[in-house]
Write an enzyme that holds these catalytic residues in place. Sequence first.
Site, PDB file in Angstrom:
ATOM      1  N   GLU A 590       0.818  -1.210   0.000  1.00  0.00           N
ATOM      2  CA  GLU A 590       0.000   0.000   0.000  1.00  0.00           C
ATOM      3  C   GLU A 590       0.851   1.258   0.000  1.00  0.00           C
ATOM      4  OE1 GLU A 590      -3.367   2.450   0.305  1.00  0.00           O
ATOM      5  OE2 GLU A 590      -3.365   0.292   0.064  1.00  0.00           O
ATOM      6  N   GLY A 592       4.491   1.280  -0.253  1.00  0.00           N
ATOM      7  CA  GLY A 592       5.803   1.206  -0.884  1.00  0.00           C
ATOM      8  C   GLY A 592       6.135  -0.234  -1.225  1.00  0.00           C
ATOM      9  N   ASP A 705     -11.043  -7.249   7.312  1.00  0.00           N
ATOM     10  CA  ASP A 705     -10.653  -7.561   5.934  1.00  0.00           C
ATOM     11  C   ASP A 705     -10.067  -8.971   5.874  1.00  0.00           C
ATOM     12  OD1 ASP A 705     -10.415  -7.102   3.242  1.00  0.00           O
ATOM     13  OD2 ASP A 705      -8.458  -6.155   3.400  1.00  0.00           O
TER      14      ASP A 705
END
Length: 946
Positions: A590, A592, A705
């Site tokens: 997200e 790098g 999630d």
Amino acid sequence: MEILAMDVTLLWIVLLRCLLLARTEEEVLMNTKKETSDLKWTTYSSQNKPEWEEVSGHDEENNSVRTYQICPSDGQASHWLRSKLIERRAASQVYVELRFTMVECSSHSSPHPSCKETFNLYYYQSDSDDATASHPSWLENPYTKVDTVASDFLLRKGGERKFNMKTLRLGPLSKRGFYLAFQAQGACMALLSVRVFFKKCPELVRALSVFPETVPHALVQEATGRCVAHAGIAAAAAPKMFCGEDGQWVGQLTTTCACQPGYEPNDGDLRCKACPAGHYKSSMGPGVCVPCPQSSNAAEAGAALCSCRPGYYRAPTDTANVACTRPPSAPRNIIPEINDTSVTLEWSDPLDDGGRTDLTYAVECALCLPAGGPCGPCGDSGLASDSVNITTSRHVPVMVTGIRKSLATESSATLQWPVPAQTHVSILEYQLRYCEKDHLPEDQSCRYKESDSNQVVLSDLAPTPRYEEVQIRVRTMLVGQLHSQFTPSDATRPTEDDSSSPLLVTGVLIAVGMLLLITVISIAVFCIRRQNRLKDPELNDKNGQYLMGQGVKVYIDPFTYEDPNEAVREFAKEIDVSFVKIEEVIGAGEFGEVCRGRLRIPGKKENYVAIKTLKGGYTDKQRRDFLAEASIMGQFQHPNIIHLEGIITSSCPVMIITEFMENGALDSFLRLNDGQFTPIQLVGMLRGIASGMKYLSEMSYVHRDLAARNILVNSNLVCKVSDFGLSRFLQENSSDPTYTSSLGGKIPIRWTAPEAIAFRKFTSASDVWSYGIVMWEVMSFGERPYWDMSNQDVINAIEQDYRLPPPPDCPTHLHQLMLDCWQKERTARPRFSAIVSALDKLIRNPASLKITAQEGAGLSHPLLDQRPPLPPASCGSVGEWLRAIKMERYEESFLQAGFTSIELLAHVTTEDLLRLGITLAGHQKKILSSVQALRIQTKSPGSVHF
């Protein structure tokens, strides 16, 4: 051959240094090739008919350029072209690069006798831009002539079209700027481009010296340099080098730069590198860093001296390369010999010399005058021998008198005596000597005891022997002594004061009994708890924090802190960047890159780690969000939760270090190994995931999630829950399809419970719904939930109570557990503790996993009956057919084996697949089921082998 190899090496070194010195830089003052608008240079003709004409053209790269051209009809006239003022900047001489074409005189349609194939170049210096159409005058003087430029290539009819390139030097220059002037006297030519530049020696780093960019103002320009960072000048002279007029460094370098203490030369003497932790360099010079001496350490890089570890020291005369040592132990067996006027002390060497060979001894001795007079030193210190003699004639030892017995038993006696009357010294202790009478030789029957007070208990008396005498001496600052004798004739009989001894013995016995009882109870409790932990693996996590019914930690949201950085400091350990070595990039996250590397903390075993990096240009919010995942992960300690090793925030880039999971994400791992695991292995994976989620739910943490893509697998097939950054924020740029809810934010629809989609109601019950989807992903070997249905179709189907059907060969008990997780009422869904128990029962009873759902059994409705669509027989090619069943990786193998059409595919058999190298059982099953459908669609019986 060895001499030849050495010569070649030396030759390469010389060539490399020559190339380093041969580098040159140019600074452009004017380049007409880069101009995008009219040049508007000044023209003049002696016949008042200027024939220089500015036109647009294209260069050899088809770029639009501005050029000047002339082809005079009369060769007697002088035609001038003058540039605008060119600032010379720091240059004292410049170079003019001309690109031009010239027509051969014989190629003119009507050649005239005065035709020329050359032109002249002039320049004029000025401190201001004051040139006009008439000033300076259009004569050779006041201009300075540079050269008459001849053409190397002439344009002929039907000949090759080539342009000429000439570079001319002009100078010396002393004023602010100058004008260039071109004079054509009969030449038919085109001036394609003019580039004016000067050469300068580029910045040079060599032999730990830095020389700045230098513009030569003479044939050779001396340049003064400086030492690189963390280097200093060992002598008084600064580094010297010479810059040639052609912009190249020339001559021999003169420098005395050397790396400072704590730094060593690196990269071929281009920089000074800090000594790594655990190494040091104590002096300035060319030496290298060396490991710290024994019992010392340098915690930070760049150390000039290693500090001694706690409890170790260096003597004032020790140098930096000497190991640190411990203080020696005390001297042993101190034996005093005393008379009225002197004391002689002898002793043995210490048992532990602390690692030193230069031991000396100090004796504290004070010589005091009588009647409270002043005291002064009377002995030596720094003694190398193991004895000393102190002599005095002023003092007499302290005498002890009046010894009496106050209490006696069969094996003990309590003795008391008055404190001696003395004023000139302090009493350090009393020393007693008592010997058995007529039993053993004196040296074997005597015993010794010390006392800090004027009372002592002799508790080791023999029951039958009698004792001849007790001798007492006083040890003072003078070590003087006299003894007083006391013969305890009644030592074997109790006295009137002995009445309390039975009570004392009884009390001691009761105390010992209570202590034994407490010890037995403690051992029993420990054994019971240990046995319970061994029985229930859920109670046996690696840190012992996950205990049933006690000691359960509660998750703390890092964003409840007023300063989120405080949560980072509390829950995540800072790691020294020198302990981490990045080896390769394995993916993108997200914030790098995600890398694989090694972590080696001193004193611990080196191990592989995963490294998440924060890409440059981040905002403060992005940094907080990035480190929030570490604040969350650092609170968890469980074998099925990804383990946080630590963070690096003191250097760039910012990193999060976690354990390395060799097999990566669960969904891609299952797709790669389609059909390779037995149901019991798959259930084992699911059990691990459920165990981790049980731990999180009992800590009051909601993942939000949970999906197979966020489960990582190690080399032992242990599954661990991960990705706690997305679990809080549900980022909008996720690669998975998401749905924007009515309350805002992105939600992964295929894994999310209905109440979370509609009302953003995330609880452990919504995590249970997601876990049911993960179960379906695992049992289908990474198949996409709901296949190619749109998000809205999935929402509509769930609202109509449609649920996913069992994957192929899925045990019935597992699919029923999935359906339990997908209960519409969240209170009706099982808890993770119940899911773990259910999976444990299946693992203990493998036969139950052989019961699979029958085709057509149970409820029947559109969604439950939906399967991935079989590829139609109308597919245009073998590649399209394989892509339709997601087996495109085998396209080349099919084509090379001769399966080049859809009709031939209908004849593929298991033997053919093995010959093609397709050995995964799941892939074989998927291909053969599609082949069977092709046979039905094309009504093609039998098989053909190639």
